[in-house]
Design an enzyme around this catalytic site. Sequence first.
Site, PDB file in Angstrom:
ATOM      1  N   CYS A 241      37.805  40.961  40.475  1.00 45.74           N
ATOM      2  CA  CYS A 241      37.312  41.333  41.803  1.00 45.74           C
ATOM      3  C   CYS A 241      36.591  42.938  41.705  1.00 45.74           C
ATOM      4  CB  CYS A 241      38.711  41.829  42.547  1.00 45.74           C
ATOM      5  SG  CYS A 241      39.636  40.339  43.289  1.00 45.74           S
ATOM      6  N   TYR A 285      36.700  45.002  45.252  1.00 45.72           N
ATOM      7  CA  TYR A 285      36.052  44.133  46.376  1.00 45.72           C
ATOM      8  C   TYR A 285      34.911  45.043  46.810  1.00 45.72           C
ATOM      9  CZ  TYR A 285      39.112  40.156  46.865  1.00 45.72           C
ATOM     10  OH  TYR A 285      40.091  39.096  46.774  1.00 45.72           O
ATOM     11  N   TRP A 303      40.276  47.123  48.419  1.00 43.24           N
ATOM     12  CA  TRP A 303      41.321  45.993  47.963  1.00 43.24           C
ATOM     13  C   TRP A 303      42.147  46.605  46.893  1.00 43.24           C
ATOM     14  CZ3 TRP A 303      41.889  43.563  43.160  1.00 43.24           C
ATOM     15  CH2 TRP A 303      42.617  42.609  43.206  1.00 43.24           C
ATOM     16  N   TYR A 503      37.272  30.134  47.871  1.00 45.79           N
ATOM     17  CA  TYR A 503      37.505  31.426  47.465  1.00 45.79           C
ATOM     18  C   TYR A 503      37.470  31.393  45.875  1.00 45.79           C
ATOM     19  CZ  TYR A 503      40.213  35.904  47.576  1.00 45.79           C
ATOM     20  OH  TYR A 503      40.778  37.199  47.444  1.00 45.79           O
ATOM     21  N   HIS A 504      36.739  32.395  45.445  1.00 43.90           N
ATOM     22  CA  HIS A 504      36.244  32.861  44.213  1.00 43.90           C
ATOM     23  C   HIS A 504      35.409  31.932  43.302  1.00 43.90           C
ATOM     24  CE1 HIS A 504      40.384  35.039  43.769  1.00 43.90           C
ATOM     25  NE2 HIS A 504      39.527  35.936  44.420  1.00 43.90           N
ATOM     26  N   HIS A 589      32.710  36.467  44.454  1.00 43.56           N
ATOM     27  CA  HIS A 589      33.344  36.633  45.965  1.00 43.56           C
ATOM     28  C   HIS A 589      32.229  36.614  46.870  1.00 43.56           C
ATOM     29  CE1 HIS A 589      36.525  38.272  43.608  1.00 43.56           C
ATOM     30  NE2 HIS A 589      37.456  38.049  44.626  1.00 43.56           N
TER      31      HIS A 589
END
Length: 648
Positions: A241, A285, A303, A503-504, A589
């Site tokens: 992240c 993030y 985050w 996601y990811h 992301h």
Amino acid sequence: MRRNLAPIVAAYASLAATQAVTPRTGWTVTADSLQPGNEATNVLDGNTGSIWHTQYTPSNAALPHAITIDMKKIINVNGLTYLPRQDASRNGNIGQHKIELSSDSSTWTTVAFGTYYDDTSLKTTPFTTTPARYVRLTAQTEAGGRGPWTSAAEINILSAASYTAPAASKGVWGATLDFPIVPAAAAVLQGSGKVLLWSSYKAYDFGGGGGSGTTETAIYDPATGTVSRRVVTNTQHDMFCPGISLDVQGRVFVTGGNDAPKTSIYESNANTWIAAPNMKIARGYQSSTTLSNGDIFTIGGSWSGGQGNKNGEVWKSATNTWSLLPGCPVAPMLTADAQGVYRADNHGWLFGWKSGSVFQAGPSKAMNWYTATGTGAQKPAGLRGNDAHAMNGNAIMFDALNGKILTVGGAPNYQDNDATSNAHVITIGSPGTVASATAVGSMANRRAFHNSVVLPDGKVLVTGGEVRPVPFSDAGAVLTPELFNPATSSFSSINPEAVPRTYHSWSLLLPDATVISGGGGLCGGCSTNHPNAQLFSPAYLFNADGSKAARPVISSVSATSVAVGATMTVTTNSAVTSWSLVRYASATHSVNTDQRRIPLTPTATSGNTYTLRIPSDSGIALPGPWMLFAMNAQGVPSISKTILIRVS
């Protein structure tokens, strides 16, 4: 040793929702080697306690080893599962491998290759549906390097109920790449075109607390078709992240994440990770972007490292130091997320621009200018038309020469609300001025957690996503990509991917003008881990009849390191009609602040020799590595040449 098989049962159950585990009645299997008592037929017996094992007495049989399954009829195959042995030993676990299909056991097509992680978990390799009777799995290495063995407890074949041959006019999805990690971040390395991948402190999971100081990484080498794994500990940085930017030298510059204050740099020429100074503000993030002067700006990231007040700071390339920018507050770019600032300052859509400025196009509906020199400054740039907040959407600078940015999708909140199909083209000019935002034809699908890649011809490929963003879920996954055409301001649907990319996930342009789309998950024992990627060849690489198009070749370039405003002479093997520069890129992301495209027009032409001029403003031609493409009259691109653009 008795093992808990519940995760394996759950994994098989999750497959049933998207791919059928094909009944194995009447199948036969052969292998190039076996140890008596551990025959190849054991992979089809439904008993996880029995195994196929290659010969180890009286002598070892050398790698590679192949096992071939005859299904006795043509089946629409779209995946394979490999269950390693479930006892106390890992001897024979398959590492590097390839999967091939055949209808006649004579002509074989490779549908997947790569490297499996060395553990006992079920390995699933999905791929594009292909009719076949025979399936061959070849083990090229033993995962732990323990010896020349290969073993397997069970092998299952996944299949689809029907098959429609994909039309080359909508692009072709090629082989699946298996990775020994679930890659949540990726970057293309200049020159070599290798792809650097990483997850977190574990290969298949992340630890939200941080502090591990470890990152699981891998490198895919397109030249050799191999995937290698590496555990990075020397920088003491769990790089899950993070913010990512490619610096002026083309190094991969990674900030924050699980180990929120940290900065790490990957130097591809030396294949080395080095630690850089910690940021002034701990972040996760956040987004970052390379600036026109070669520095790197970052902002946001609640985050991890505490919540709120994640104002801007800048890394100065000349001194390798971080400096706070008190004039760059994060507040103007916050969304109104239901989870508060923890999500509201995430994943900014940042674009380095002229005179050390940064344009923030989203995901907030309010757009902003930041000045990343001196003590910093901020100025509103207007609203993104009638668009709402668009968290986990995308923004792509498809024409940097004219300041054109495409924005697509996203949702008002980070999760648990409907995404939109909205699309806008933003046009930016001088720093500090109000940007224009024009709504264009919407996508056919609502999307969040998707990714977008600008192609050499200026079109934008949008892949993956969900209609309603939910982390670590593939419910509502969009498998059909869309292609945006700037000439018509419209989208067209193309051939679907084999794997949900939510996601990811990430996607990136490769130097050969293909696209790699991968990742998704990283949630431990969940059913949505996708430790793989797939290669996509756009329609411009094919003739109308589906055969491969002849590609122009860049024969020579007068200089591969040039300053902004400089000219270079380029020779091709045949006539070309257009040129473009596309910056090497990184992604995590759904954020890719590195990529941008510059269309080039020759200033002089003599036969197949062309003179090209780099834009004189380093805010347009950001310093760092770029891919130079030549395209012929049919729109077929060359394989690129790497050009390093310098500030001066």
